[in-house]
Design a protein around this motif. Structure first.
Motif, mmCIF file in Angstrom:
data_model
loop_
_atom_site.group_PDB
_atom_site.id
_atom_site.type_symbol
_atom_site.label_atom_id
_atom_site.label_comp_id
_atom_site.label_asym_id
_atom_site.label_seq_id
_atom_site.Cartn_x
_atom_site.Cartn_y
_atom_site.Cartn_z
ATOM 1 N N SER A 1 0.749 -1.028 0.266
ATOM 2 C CA SER A 1 -0.243 0.562 0.030
ATOM 3 C C SER A 1 1.079 1.450 0.304
ATOM 4 O O SER A 1 1.558 1.567 0.389
ATOM 5 N N GLU B 1 -5.150 4.744 -5.890
ATOM 6 C CA GLU B 1 -5.114 3.276 -4.178
ATOM 7 C C GLU B 1 -4.639 2.300 -5.048
ATOM 8 O O GLU B 1 -4.596 0.892 -3.814
ATOM 9 N N ARG C 1 -1.518 -1.084 -5.677
ATOM 10 C CA ARG C 1 -0.932 -1.361 -4.740
ATOM 11 C C ARG C 1 0.498 -1.333 -5.738
ATOM 12 O O ARG C 1 1.028 -1.265 -6.849
ATOM 13 N N HIS D 1 -6.239 -8.725 8.092
ATOM 14 C CA HIS D 1 -4.954 -7.946 6.796
ATOM 15 C C HIS D 1 -4.710 -8.248 6.114
ATOM 16 O O HIS D 1 -5.012 -7.818 5.173
ATOM 17 N N GLN E 1 -5.857 -10.540 1.205
ATOM 18 C CA GLN E 1 -4.941 -11.253 -0.842
ATOM 19 C C GLN E 1 -4.984 -12.291 -0.655
ATOM 20 O O GLN E 1 -4.897 -13.149 -2.175
ATOM 21 N N ALA F 1 -9.444 -5.530 3.715
ATOM 22 C CA ALA F 1 -8.841 -4.624 2.592
ATOM 23 C C ALA F 1 -9.265 -2.822 3.429
ATOM 24 O O ALA F 1 -8.440 -2.158 3.154
ATOM 25 N N ASP G 1 -7.199 -1.263 5.688
ATOM 26 C CA ASP G 1 -6.344 -0.492 5.488
ATOM 27 C C ASP G 1 -5.963 0.366 4.271
ATOM 28 O O ASP G 1 -5.816 1.565 4.674
ATOM 29 N N LEU G 2 -7.280 0.595 3.519
ATOM 30 C CA LEU G 2 -7.891 1.795 2.873
ATOM 31 C C LEU G 2 -8.672 2.869 3.585
ATOM 32 O O LEU G 2 -8.580 4.264 3.421
ATOM 33 N N ASP H 1 -12.303 0.777 -5.098
ATOM 34 C CA ASP H 1 -10.837 0.582 -4.273
ATOM 35 C C ASP H 1 -10.491 -0.384 -3.458
ATOM 36 O O ASP H 1 -9.039 -1.032 -3.762
ATOM 37 N N VAL H 2 -11.448 -1.085 -3.393
ATOM 38 C CA VAL H 2 -11.237 -2.753 -2.526
ATOM 39 C C VAL H 2 -11.314 -3.739 -3.761
ATOM 40 O O VAL H 2 -10.643 -4.483 -3.553
ATOM 41 N N ALA I 1 -7.573 -3.819 -4.656
ATOM 42 C CA ALA I 1 -6.648 -3.871 -3.441
ATOM 43 C C ALA I 1 -6.613 -6.163 -4.036
ATOM 44 O O ALA I 1 -6.047 -6.109 -3.457
#
Length: 341
Positions: free
Chosen positions: A8, A42, A44, A219, A223, A236, A239-240, A250-251, A254
């Protein structure tokens, strides 16, 4: 090392740039990440791209005291959930060991904590040996660690040794903050006395730590595409949200899936994106109101609301009370319970 691992940019674009007064779009363009500058911040980035961003910020910043200024501001500035790993701990060593587990959530850096004879030693390095960490970022890690420890201990803890790969001038710039002149060292490190390693934290909060640990583990696993999508979305969002991003797009970026796929998989799990977002915000809001002294406006910021009023309206919808009233009711209940005892 897996070159596909990404990190991020929150600490760079949303924290450091704001503190330094650097335009994040200009920084990304200058760093060769023009696509991100055009509306996709947003996304990575790889370790090499992340470090390019930090080097670029150093060039664009007009402050000669770039590192100590940024380090102090980060420690006193925005609420960053990962740092609760340190402040909730009972003492310095325990807190640093906890922080090391989740350090990669802040960027492509490793944090090693170990005993070096009687001393407690921290080392900071790149996650990829082929992509060295910028010396200024190594110096920043030392300043932030010391400032956070002092805040949690309410004591001016000073290391007994420190070092990073910087010039004498660079090292002198942070010597006053550390309380010691760092040596020239290939590895960014800092060491504390046995007394300070066991120094108690006045901010110890075991009940909050239990929740924060669960959040951060979620978190880290966001992934993992074998987990339920609703859980991955929660991970996610953790983090965001501090970066002000709560959109499904955005999610989806990610999690490396399309927005339509995200929505479809959530429907298959009998839920929706808005439902997961609301539940995540509600649970975190109640946690911060009951287990911390964060003000309502600070909680609103962590949860990516435009302002405290927007947060208050949502909280009333969830609980029937305004955030401040909810906290006051809880406090009175605890006091009355204590009187009965």
């Amino acid at each position: 090392m897996d070159n596909s691992q990404t990190y991020s940019l929150f600490m760079a674009t949303d924290v450091a740039c704001r503190i330094l007064g650097v335009d994040p779009q200009v920084m990304l363009e200058t760093a060769g990440l023009g696509d991100l500058a055009r509306g996709k911040t947003e996304a990575r980035v790889t370790a090499a791209q992340y470090f390019d961003c930090w080097n670029t910020m150093e060039v664009l910043s007009t402050r000669p005291d770039y590192v100590p200024y940024l380090g102090g501001a980060i420690s006193r500035g925005p609420v960053i959930p990962v740092f609760f790993t340190l402040s909730c701990a009972p003492d310095v060593e325990t807190g640093l060991m906890r922080l090391a587990q989740f350090k990669s959530l802040l960027g492509p850096t490793l944090m090693r904590v170990f005993r070096d004879g009687p001393l407690l030693r921290l080392e900071f390095d790149s996650v990829d040996a082929r992509v060295p960490m910028p010396p200024s970022l190594g110096a920043l890690q030392l300043v932030v660690a010391v400032e956070n420890i002092r805040g949690a201990a309410a004591h001016r803890v000073c290391p007994v040794a420190a070092g990073f790969d910087g010039s004498e001038e660079d090292r002198r710039r942070i010597a006053g903050h550390l309380g010691i002149m760092p040596e020239r060292s290939h590895v960014a490190y800092i060491a504390f006395s046995p007394e300070d390693a066991k120094r108690r934290f006045i901010s110890e909060n075991p009940s909050l730590w239990a929740d924060i640990e669960a959040d951060l583990k979620l978190h880290l696993s966001a992934q993992n595409d074998r987990r339920p999508v609703a859980e991955r979305v929660q991970g996610a969002l953790i983090d965001l949200m501090p970066a002000g991003r709560t959109g499904a797009e955005d999610v989806a970026i990610a999690l490396a899936i399309s927005r339509s796929t995200l929505q479809r998989r959530l429907r298959e799990e009998k839920t929706s994106y808005q439902a997961v977002l609301d539940a995540t915000r509600r649970d975190m809001a109640i946690r911060y109101l009951t287990k911390t002294t964060l003000r309502a406006d600070e909680i609103a910021s962590v949860l990516a609301y435009r302002d405290a009023n927007s947060f208050s309206r949502s909280f009333r919808r969830w609980t029937g009370q305004a955030p401040v009233a909810f906290r006051e009711t809880l406090t009175r209940s605890k006091e009355q319970g204590g009187e009965k005892d």
